[in-house]
Design an enzyme around this catalytic site. Structure first.
Site, PDB file in Angstrom:
ATOM      1  N   TYR A 152      -1.084   3.299   3.591  1.00  0.00           N
ATOM      2  CA  TYR A 152      -1.365   4.151   2.428  1.00  0.00           C
ATOM      3  C   TYR A 152      -2.536   5.085   2.724  1.00  0.00           C
ATOM      4  O   TYR A 152      -2.418   6.307   2.611  1.00  0.00           O
ATOM      5  CB  TYR A 152      -1.668   3.263   1.226  1.00  0.00           C
ATOM      6  CG  TYR A 152      -1.902   4.004  -0.069  1.00  0.00           C
ATOM      7  CD1 TYR A 152      -0.865   4.687  -0.694  1.00  0.00           C
ATOM      8  CD2 TYR A 152      -3.154   4.001  -0.687  1.00  0.00           C
ATOM      9  CE1 TYR A 152      -1.076   5.358  -1.897  1.00  0.00           C
ATOM     10  CE2 TYR A 152      -3.369   4.662  -1.884  1.00  0.00           C
ATOM     11  CZ  TYR A 152      -2.327   5.337  -2.489  1.00  0.00           C
ATOM     12  OH  TYR A 152      -2.534   5.999  -3.670  1.00  0.00           O
ATOM     13  N   ASP A 153      -3.659   4.501   3.150  1.00  0.00           N
ATOM     14  CA  ASP A 153      -4.877   5.306   3.336  1.00  0.00           C
ATOM     15  C   ASP A 153      -4.650   6.406   4.373  1.00  0.00           C
ATOM     16  O   ASP A 153      -4.980   7.572   4.153  1.00  0.00           O
ATOM     17  CB  ASP A 153      -6.040   4.427   3.819  1.00  0.00           C
ATOM     18  CG  ASP A 153      -6.369   3.284   2.869  1.00  0.00           C
ATOM     19  OD1 ASP A 153      -5.649   3.114   1.878  1.00  0.00           O
ATOM     20  OD2 ASP A 153      -7.341   2.549   3.140  1.00  0.00           O
ATOM     21  N   VAL A 194      -5.936  -4.254 -10.807  1.00  0.00           N
ATOM     22  CA  VAL A 194      -6.750  -5.239 -11.524  1.00  0.00           C
ATOM     23  C   VAL A 194      -6.563  -5.155 -13.047  1.00  0.00           C
ATOM     24  O   VAL A 194      -6.506  -6.205 -13.718  1.00  0.00           O
ATOM     25  CB  VAL A 194      -8.239  -5.120 -11.101  1.00  0.00           C
ATOM     26  CG1 VAL A 194      -8.855  -3.809 -11.493  1.00  0.00           C
ATOM     27  CG2 VAL A 194      -9.052  -6.278 -11.630  1.00  0.00           C
ATOM     28  N   GLY A 212     -13.006 -12.839  -4.447  1.00  0.00           N
ATOM     29  CA  GLY A 212     -14.404 -12.837  -4.026  1.00  0.00           C
ATOM     30  C   GLY A 212     -15.301 -13.259  -5.182  1.00  0.00           C
ATOM     31  O   GLY A 212     -14.879 -13.979  -6.098  1.00  0.00           O
ATOM     32  N   GLY A 214     -16.554 -11.304  -7.456  1.00  0.00           N
ATOM     33  CA  GLY A 214     -16.378 -10.481  -8.661  1.00  0.00           C
ATOM     34  C   GLY A 214     -17.459  -9.437  -8.828  1.00  0.00           C
ATOM     35  O   GLY A 214     -17.488  -8.708  -9.816  1.00  0.00           O
ATOM     36  N   GLN A 216     -17.841  -6.915  -6.786  1.00  0.00           N
ATOM     37  CA  GLN A 216     -17.375  -5.611  -6.318  1.00  0.00           C
ATOM     38  C   GLN A 216     -17.134  -4.709  -7.535  1.00  0.00           C
ATOM     39  O   GLN A 216     -16.715  -5.187  -8.586  1.00  0.00           O
ATOM     40  CB  GLN A 216     -16.109  -5.729  -5.444  1.00  0.00           C
ATOM     41  CG  GLN A 216     -14.857  -6.238  -6.118  1.00  0.00           C
ATOM     42  CD  GLN A 216     -14.740  -7.756  -6.130  1.00  0.00           C
ATOM     43  OE1 GLN A 216     -15.737  -8.456  -6.298  1.00  0.00           O
ATOM     44  NE2 GLN A 216     -13.541  -8.261  -6.000  1.00  0.00           N
ATOM     45  N   THR A 217     -17.424  -3.417  -7.375  1.00  0.00           N
ATOM     46  CA  THR A 217     -17.316  -2.524  -8.539  1.00  0.00           C
ATOM     47  C   THR A 217     -16.110  -1.609  -8.401  1.00  0.00           C
ATOM     48  O   THR A 217     -15.642  -1.314  -7.310  1.00  0.00           O
ATOM     49  CB  THR A 217     -18.571  -1.644  -8.698  1.00  0.00           C
ATOM     50  OG1 THR A 217     -18.684  -0.796  -7.566  1.00  0.00           O
ATOM     51  CG2 THR A 217     -19.815  -2.481  -8.875  1.00  0.00           C
ATOM     52  N   PRO A 281     -12.232  -2.625  -0.676  1.00  0.00           N
ATOM     53  CA  PRO A 281     -13.528  -1.942  -0.760  1.00  0.00           C
ATOM     54  C   PRO A 281     -14.460  -2.622  -1.756  1.00  0.00           C
ATOM     55  O   PRO A 281     -14.019  -3.100  -2.804  1.00  0.00           O
ATOM     56  CB  PRO A 281     -13.165  -0.531  -1.228  1.00  0.00           C
ATOM     57  CG  PRO A 281     -11.760  -0.589  -1.705  1.00  0.00           C
ATOM     58  CD  PRO A 281     -11.118  -1.807  -1.154  1.00  0.00           C
ATOM     59  N   ARG A 284     -16.765   1.642  -5.197  1.00  0.00           N
ATOM     60  CA  ARG A 284     -16.037   2.899  -5.241  1.00  0.00           C
ATOM     61  C   ARG A 284     -16.465   3.621  -6.507  1.00  0.00           C
ATOM     62  O   ARG A 284     -16.380   3.071  -7.588  1.00  0.00           O
ATOM     63  CB  ARG A 284     -14.570   2.531  -5.335  1.00  0.00           C
ATOM     64  CG  ARG A 284     -13.491   3.426  -4.827  1.00  0.00           C
ATOM     65  CD  ARG A 284     -13.612   3.973  -3.483  1.00  0.00           C
ATOM     66  NE  ARG A 284     -12.858   3.351  -2.422  1.00  0.00           N
ATOM     67  CZ  ARG A 284     -11.617   2.905  -2.506  1.00  0.00           C
ATOM     68  NH1 ARG A 284     -10.943   2.931  -3.607  1.00  0.00           N
ATOM     69  NH2 ARG A 284     -11.052   2.418  -1.454  1.00  0.00           N
TER      70      ARG A 284
HETATM   71  N1  LIG Z   1      -2.585   5.312 -10.313  1.00  0.00           N
HETATM   72  C1  LIG Z   1      -3.709   5.498  -9.651  1.00  0.00           C
HETATM   73  O1  LIG Z   1      -4.770   4.964 -10.028  1.00  0.00           O
HETATM   74  C2  LIG Z   1      -3.722   6.393  -8.424  1.00  0.00           C
HETATM   75  C3  LIG Z   1      -4.926   6.488  -7.703  1.00  0.00           C
HETATM   76  C4  LIG Z   1      -4.975   7.322  -6.595  1.00  0.00           C
HETATM   77  C5  LIG Z   1      -3.854   8.063  -6.224  1.00  0.00           C
HETATM   78  N2  LIG Z   1      -2.713   7.944  -6.925  1.00  0.00           N
HETATM   79  C6  LIG Z   1      -1.543   8.732  -6.464  1.00  0.00           C
HETATM   80  O2  LIG Z   1      -0.844   9.282  -7.561  1.00  0.00           O
HETATM   81  C7  LIG Z   1       0.563   9.270  -7.296  1.00  0.00           C
HETATM   82  C8  LIG Z   1       1.294   8.547  -8.401  1.00  0.00           C
HETATM   83  O3  LIG Z   1       0.812   7.198  -8.493  1.00  0.00           O
HETATM   84  P1  LIG Z   1       1.308   6.220  -9.662  1.00  0.00           P
HETATM   85  O4  LIG Z   1       0.200   5.305  -9.977  1.00  0.00           O
HETATM   86  O5  LIG Z   1       1.933   7.025 -10.746  1.00  0.00           O
HETATM   87  O6  LIG Z   1       2.422   5.380  -8.870  1.00  0.00           O
HETATM   88  P2  LIG Z   1       3.887   4.960  -9.357  1.00  0.00           P
HETATM   89  O7  LIG Z   1       4.389   3.969  -8.369  1.00  0.00           O
HETATM   90  O8  LIG Z   1       3.898   4.584 -10.796  1.00  0.00           O
HETATM   91  O9  LIG Z   1       4.686   6.326  -9.217  1.00  0.00           O
HETATM   92  C9  LIG Z   1       5.140   6.818  -7.985  1.00  0.00           C
HETATM   93  C10 LIG Z   1       6.518   7.426  -8.200  1.00  0.00           C
HETATM   94  O10 LIG Z   1       6.983   7.994  -6.964  1.00  0.00           O
HETATM   95  C11 LIG Z   1       8.351   7.638  -6.779  1.00  0.00           C
HETATM   96  N3  LIG Z   1       8.622   7.702  -5.342  1.00  0.00           N
HETATM   97  C12 LIG Z   1       8.039   6.969  -4.349  1.00  0.00           C
HETATM   98  N4  LIG Z   1       8.558   7.320  -3.151  1.00  0.00           N
HETATM   99  C13 LIG Z   1       9.463   8.302  -3.397  1.00  0.00           C
HETATM  100  C14 LIG Z   1      10.322   9.085  -2.566  1.00  0.00           C
HETATM  101  N5  LIG Z   1      10.351   8.912  -1.230  1.00  0.00           N
HETATM  102  N6  LIG Z   1      11.112  10.016  -3.138  1.00  0.00           N
HETATM  103  C15 LIG Z   1      11.094  10.204  -4.481  1.00  0.00           C
HETATM  104  N7  LIG Z   1      10.306   9.486  -5.326  1.00  0.00           N
HETATM  105  C16 LIG Z   1       9.506   8.550  -4.779  1.00  0.00           C
HETATM  106  C17 LIG Z   1       8.447   6.231  -7.375  1.00  0.00           C
HETATM  107  O11 LIG Z   1       9.763   5.841  -7.698  1.00  0.00           O
HETATM  108  C18 LIG Z   1       7.563   6.372  -8.615  1.00  0.00           C
HETATM  109  O12 LIG Z   1       8.296   6.838  -9.720  1.00  0.00           O
HETATM  110  C19 LIG Z   1       0.739   8.646  -5.919  1.00  0.00           C
HETATM  111  O13 LIG Z   1       0.837   9.670  -4.943  1.00  0.00           O
HETATM  112  C20 LIG Z   1      -0.530   7.867  -5.724  1.00  0.00           C
HETATM  113  O14 LIG Z   1      -0.848   7.724  -4.358  1.00  0.00           O
HETATM  114  C21 LIG Z   1      -2.608   7.110  -8.011  1.00  0.00           C
END
Ligand SMILES: NC(=O)c1ccc[n+]([C@@H]2O[C@H](COP(=O)([O-])OP(=O)(O)OC[C@H]3O[C@@H](n4cnc5c(N)ncnc54)[C@H](O)[C@@H]3O)[C@@H](O)[C@H]2O)c1
Length: 321
Positions: A152-153, A194, A212, A214, A216-217, A281, A284
């Site tokens: 992911y990262d 969480v 851990g 708890g 962590q922030t 982490p 954050r």
């Molecule tokens: N929710 C958070 O706190 C958060 C934090 C940081 C970044 N993000 C980013 O925001 C975006 C949305 O996150 P979210 O929390 O809504 O996640 P989520 O899992 O609820 O939504 C992701 C959506 O993408 C769709 N998807 C995944 N792979 C796909 C593909 N190959 N083709 C088509 N659709 C696909 C999934 O079916 C889902 O509907 C992501 O890119 C995530 O990395 C979210």
């Protein structure tokens, strides 16, 4: 005005669709439903200006050929498709790498072809386990490139590198939002993050699992605040190539969050401790100076006001005992 939202059926994507529709846009949501839920789009569909395209955005975007002409050339693309919780990307590591690499490349190709603006959903995970606190956009991060979170990262870091290179090399109008932990209605109870984990356990009368000690922030941003920041980043002029943190700088320890969730639900605080997972982490917190300066944005909803509607949405989704 037409927008494409990839990941439209997810937590954030569906709220972004609702916001764009409220502002008068027509929206095509593209989603393969791998972690999303089409029911999140019920309100969007009722507007009559929303179309759901079921497709994997990691594959070539041939689905565009099947769309009616008026849905073929968006003014704006919000690339939000990606598994986002540790449970989801742990289950789908290669798909996560693909959607952030190939999906981003397809979105950039569309921006080059149509001249549309592109906003990429990135993440505070790009900062890894940060050595600088709070995190400014200029911080390069401290990421394990082969650890359990790397799919992911590093995928998001590649997506950022691809988009910023494309902005420099081709002149497209690409922008990046680094999203910090966000919560609100339509989160999945079982996504392992969480807030759903604590609310689900408290609603079921189970102890809350704390990893851990708890101490962590985390900082938690209410979804309406986040959507406002993203909408501004997507619609204000003159922000091509910009990367902006959007999140709530209010910092809570995991133990404080457990106490707040229990108090709001009126249940006694019961904690079960487990060892800290690798690469989790410890701190954050976003520095949002840039979001204030560029977008005139700051969060408005404190945690104790954002949690009640979130808990209400979890109650509706809780399977019967
Ligand atoms: N929710 C958070 O706190 C958060 C934090 C940081 C970044 N993000 C980013 O925001 C975006 C949305 O996150 P979210 O929390 O809504 O996640 P989520 O899992 O609820 O939504 C992701 C959506 O993408 C769709 N998807 C995944 N792979 C796909 C593909 N190959 N083709 C088509 N659709 C696909 C999934 O079916 C889902 O509907 C992501 O890119 C995530 O990395 C979210």
């Amino acid at each position: 005005m037409l927008a494409y939202v990839t990941g439209a059926a997810g937590f954030l994507g569906s709220h972004l669709c609702d916001r764009l529709l409220r502002e008068g846009w027509a929206v095509a949501g593209i989603d393969n439903l791998v972690t999303g839920d089409a029911r999140n789009l019920d309100a969007a569909r009722r507007t009559g200006r929303f179309t759901l395209v079921e497709a994997d955005v990691s594959l070539p975007w041939t689905w565009r050929d099947r769309l009616p002409g008026e849905l073929s050339a968006p003014r704006l693309v919000l690339h939000f498709a990606s598994p986002a919780s540790p449970i989801d990307y742990g289950r789908l590591p290669l798909e996560t790498l693909a959607v952030n690499a190939l999906g981003t490349m397809h979105a950039v190709a569309l921006a080059r072809e149509t001249g549309c603006r592109l906003v990429l959903a990135s993440t505070s995970e790009c900062y890894g386990d940060p050595l600088e606190h709070p995190q400014r956009e200029t911080y390069w991060g401290n990421v394990n490139p082969i650890g359990l979170r790397a799919c992911y990262d590093e995928a998001k870091r590649y997506a950022e590198a691809y988009l910023t290179s494309a902005v420099r090399a081709t002149g497209i109008d690409g922008r990046i939002v680094r999203i910090f932990n966000t919560y609100g209605p339509r989160m999945r109870l079982d996504d392992g993050r969480v807030i759903p984990a604590f609310c689900g356990a408290a609603l079921r009368g189970e102890p809350l699992t704390v990893f851990g000690d708890g101490a962590q922030t985390r900082s938690f941003c209410y979804v309406d605040d986040l959507v406002e920041g993203i909408y501004r980043l997507a619609t204000l002029p003159g922000l091509a190539g910009r990367i902006v943190n959007v999140g709530n700088p209010g910092e809570f320890t995991v133990t404080e969050l457990a106490g707040l969730v229990s108090a709001l639900l009126g249940v006694p605080l019961r904690i079960e401790r487990r060892p800290l997972p690798p690469d989790d982490p410890t701190r954050r917190r976003p520095d949002i100076t840039l979001a204030r300066d560029l977008l005139g944005w700051e969060p408005r909803v404190p945690l104790d006001q954002g949690l009640p509607p979130t808990i209400a949405s979890f109650r509706e989704r809780l399977p019967p005992a």
